[in-house]
Design a protein around this motif. Sequence first.
Motif, PDB file in Angstrom:
ATOM      1  N   LYS A   1       0.818  -1.404   0.000  1.00 17.01           N
ATOM      2  CA  LYS A   1      -0.391   0.101   0.100  1.00 17.01           C
ATOM      3  C   LYS A   1       0.608   1.258   0.038  1.00 17.01           C
TER       4      LYS A   1
ATOM      5  N   LEU B   1     -12.844   6.960  12.540  1.00 15.38           N
ATOM      6  CA  LEU B   1     -12.081   6.849  11.248  1.00 15.38           C
ATOM      7  C   LEU B   1     -13.674   7.760  10.215  1.00 15.38           C
TER       8      LEU B   1
ATOM      9  N   TYR C   1       0.535   8.212   2.950  1.00 14.08           N
ATOM     10  CA  TYR C   1      -0.498   8.710   2.787  1.00 14.08           C
ATOM     11  C   TYR C   1      -1.050  10.059   3.374  1.00 14.08           C
ATOM     12  N   ARG C   2      -0.487  10.769   3.932  1.00  6.98           N
ATOM     13  CA  ARG C   2      -0.617  12.452   4.465  1.00  6.98           C
ATOM     14  C   ARG C   2       0.133  12.864   2.995  1.00  6.98           C
TER      15      ARG C   2
ATOM     16  N   ILE D   1     -11.430  -4.862  15.129  1.00 10.89           N
ATOM     17  CA  ILE D   1     -11.238  -4.258  16.711  1.00 10.89           C
ATOM     18  C   ILE D   1     -12.705  -3.550  16.991  1.00 10.89           C
TER      19      ILE D   1
ATOM     20  N   SER E   1       0.550   3.073  13.914  1.00 11.34           N
ATOM     21  CA  SER E   1      -0.393   3.328  13.373  1.00 11.34           C
ATOM     22  C   SER E   1      -0.381   3.705  11.418  1.00 11.34           C
TER      23      SER E   1
ATOM     24  N   GLY F   1      -3.789   5.962  18.980  1.00 13.11           N
ATOM     25  CA  GLY F   1      -3.918   7.088  19.684  1.00 13.11           C
ATOM     26  C   GLY F   1      -5.620   7.325  19.762  1.00 13.11           C
ATOM     27  N   SER F   2      -5.763   7.429  18.619  1.00 11.98           N
ATOM     28  CA  SER F   2      -7.456   7.869  18.364  1.00 11.98           C
ATOM     29  C   SER F   2      -8.438   6.804  19.439  1.00 11.98           C
TER      30      SER F   2
HETATM   31  C1  HEM Z   1      -5.582  -5.324   8.405  1.00 17.56           C
HETATM   32  C2  HEM Z   1      -6.076  -3.973  10.034  1.00 17.56           C
HETATM   33  C3  HEM Z   1      -5.921  -2.699   9.924  1.00 17.56           C
HETATM   34  C4  HEM Z   1      -6.581  -1.965  11.586  1.00 17.56           C
HETATM   35  C5  HEM Z   1      -7.224  -2.899  12.182  1.00 17.56           C
HETATM   36  C6  HEM Z   1      -6.258  -0.601  10.954  1.00 17.56           C
HETATM   37  C7  HEM Z   1      -7.176   0.370  11.879  1.00 17.56           C
HETATM   38  C8  HEM Z   1      -6.901   1.685  11.466  1.00 17.56           C
HETATM   39  C9  HEM Z   1      -7.398   2.578  12.554  1.00 17.56           C
HETATM   40  C10 HEM Z   1      -8.158   2.214  14.237  1.00 17.56           C
HETATM   41  C11 HEM Z   1      -6.526   3.557  12.628  1.00 17.56           C
HETATM   42  C12 HEM Z   1      -7.552   4.576  13.024  1.00 17.56           C
HETATM   43  C13 HEM Z   1      -6.202   5.780  14.145  1.00 17.56           C
HETATM   44  C14 HEM Z   1      -5.569   5.369  15.140  1.00 17.56           C
HETATM   45  O1  HEM Z   1      -4.261   4.200  14.795  1.00 17.56           O
HETATM   46  O2  HEM Z   1      -5.272   5.016  16.288  1.00 17.56           O
HETATM   47  C15 HEM Z   1      -5.847   3.429  11.363  1.00 17.56           C
HETATM   48  C16 HEM Z   1      -5.918   4.860  10.452  1.00 17.56           C
HETATM   49  C17 HEM Z   1      -5.600   5.084   9.135  1.00 17.56           C
HETATM   50  N1  HEM Z   1      -4.477   3.385   8.874  1.00 17.56           N
HETATM   51 FE1  HEM Z   1      -5.794   1.533   9.315  1.00 17.56          FE
HETATM   52  N2  HEM Z   1      -5.691  -0.541   9.937  1.00 17.56           N
HETATM   53  C18 HEM Z   1      -4.739  -1.520   9.414  1.00 17.56           C
HETATM   54  C19 HEM Z   1      -4.710  -1.314   8.118  1.00 17.56           C
HETATM   55  C20 HEM Z   1      -4.107  -0.606   7.574  1.00 17.56           C
HETATM   56  C21 HEM Z   1      -2.928  -0.786   6.744  1.00 17.56           C
HETATM   57  C22 HEM Z   1      -2.734  -1.629   5.975  1.00 17.56           C
HETATM   58  C23 HEM Z   1      -3.095   0.486   5.956  1.00 17.56           C
HETATM   59  C24 HEM Z   1      -1.948   1.102   4.699  1.00 17.56           C
HETATM   60  C25 HEM Z   1      -0.948   1.118   5.224  1.00 17.56           C
HETATM   61  C26 HEM Z   1      -3.431   1.776   7.091  1.00 17.56           C
HETATM   62  C27 HEM Z   1      -3.624   3.053   6.748  1.00 17.56           C
HETATM   63  C28 HEM Z   1      -4.079   3.847   7.581  1.00 17.56           C
HETATM   64  C29 HEM Z   1      -4.336   5.094   7.315  1.00 17.56           C
HETATM   65  C30 HEM Z   1      -3.952   5.858   6.276  1.00 17.56           C
HETATM   66  C31 HEM Z   1      -4.924   6.128   8.623  1.00 17.56           C
HETATM   67  C32 HEM Z   1      -5.357   7.407   8.946  1.00 17.56           C
HETATM   68  C33 HEM Z   1      -6.726   7.685   8.171  1.00 17.56           C
HETATM   69  C34 HEM Z   1      -6.946   9.136   8.093  1.00 17.56           C
HETATM   70  O3  HEM Z   1      -5.892   9.760   8.673  1.00 17.56           O
HETATM   71  O4  HEM Z   1      -7.617   9.219   7.665  1.00 17.56           O
HETATM   72  N3  HEM Z   1      -4.177   0.737   7.616  1.00 17.56           N
HETATM   73  N4  HEM Z   1      -6.505   2.099  10.645  1.00 17.56           N
END
Ligand code: HEM
Length: 312
Positions: free
Chosen positions: A88, A293, A161-162, A278, A154, A286-287
């Motif tokens: 990705k 989301l 992406y940013r 989850i 995270s 931290g979110s």
């Molecule tokens: C497969 C399991 C995944 C889960 C459970 C998951 C979960 C989350 C969660 C909970 C957040 C909110 C921020 C935080 O962590 O507090 C987040 C944000 C984000 N995740 Fe995932 N994620 C997964 C996979 C991925 C993958 C593979 C990518 C790509 C590399 C990705 C890209 C992002 C991005 C770019 C954001 C920020 C979104 C934004 O700023 O609009 N995630 N993710």
Amino acid sequence: MPNYKPKFPKIIEIEGVDPSPFPREMPISTDESRYNTSKNTSGNPLTDYKGKSNPYIDYQSIDLLLSLQHPRSKGYDEMCFFVMGQVKEILFKGLHFELFNAREQIKEGELNNSIEILSRATNFVKYLSDSWSILSTIKAEGFSEFRDHLGTASGQLSFMYRHVEFILGNKSVKMASAHKNVPHVWPEIENSLNTPSLYDEIIFYLSREGYKITEDALNRDWSKTYKANTSVKNAWLSIYKKPTNENRLFQLAECLITFEEYFSIYRWRHFVLVKKMIGYKSGTGGSSGVEWLEKVTKHHFFPELWDIRNEL
Ligand code: HEM
């Protein structure tokens, strides 16, 4: 597959890999040299190489690329997560390259080039969306086997992406500031935060073409997320009065809205997958997780192009 501890096939002796991120030296070939080679090999592939590498490996530093997958737990699903995360990131890079060049071409008034580039950008986003299908085969139990090893890592910290969000106009000083302490990443994030986005450049173009755009859309704080503007909406409304192939601005607008349609699907699929994996547990970054989301999933990059649908 939480009860099966995976075996990791050995592919490479990583100690032998040249770790430099710079391009490796390579000879070039020509139609003539390729013809002569195939004559010498009687049409069979070359298999006899000197030195410690071969041109396929060197062209894209493939051995280095394939030395970077290091799951940190014994959870079966972590390899899939690890590989897809890296895939990705590379797709975000490819997507950003297209958006950056679409913006360059708009600046030069080359609408046709921009439309062609944006159509590829849309295909990047479709491909990114499809990639969630692989990740969604990971079940909640499988994810929890390696989640602790993420620490506070995270996706929200993805600088690639940013860059994508920023070039599309979804700016945030706060999200940018997460990269302030990384000296080899911050300067370009800061630059991107303070530079007019692709859509800002399209609005400048509309103004140059004689559409009446008000000053607040032409001269503003570029580090702020773009907000809908009545003069821009009116410009699109008049462009949509001629929905023909020849009307290149209409074609550009349709390209943008289709792009955004697929970007929304990308965000939505991430959101649904997170909910499935989850539930309402907090994120690692931290979110609040799903709740946070849900808010970001609703964002529109090109708000007026959605608003005018009520009046078409
Ligand atoms: C497969 C399991 C995944 C889960 C459970 C998951 C979960 C989350 C969660 C909970 C957040 C909110 C921020 C935080 O962590 O507090 C987040 C944000 C984000 N995740 Fe995932 N994620 C997964 C996979 C991925 C993958 C593979 C990518 C790509 C590399 C990705 C890209 C992002 C991005 C770019 C954001 C920020 C979104 C934004 O700023 O609009 N995630 N993710």
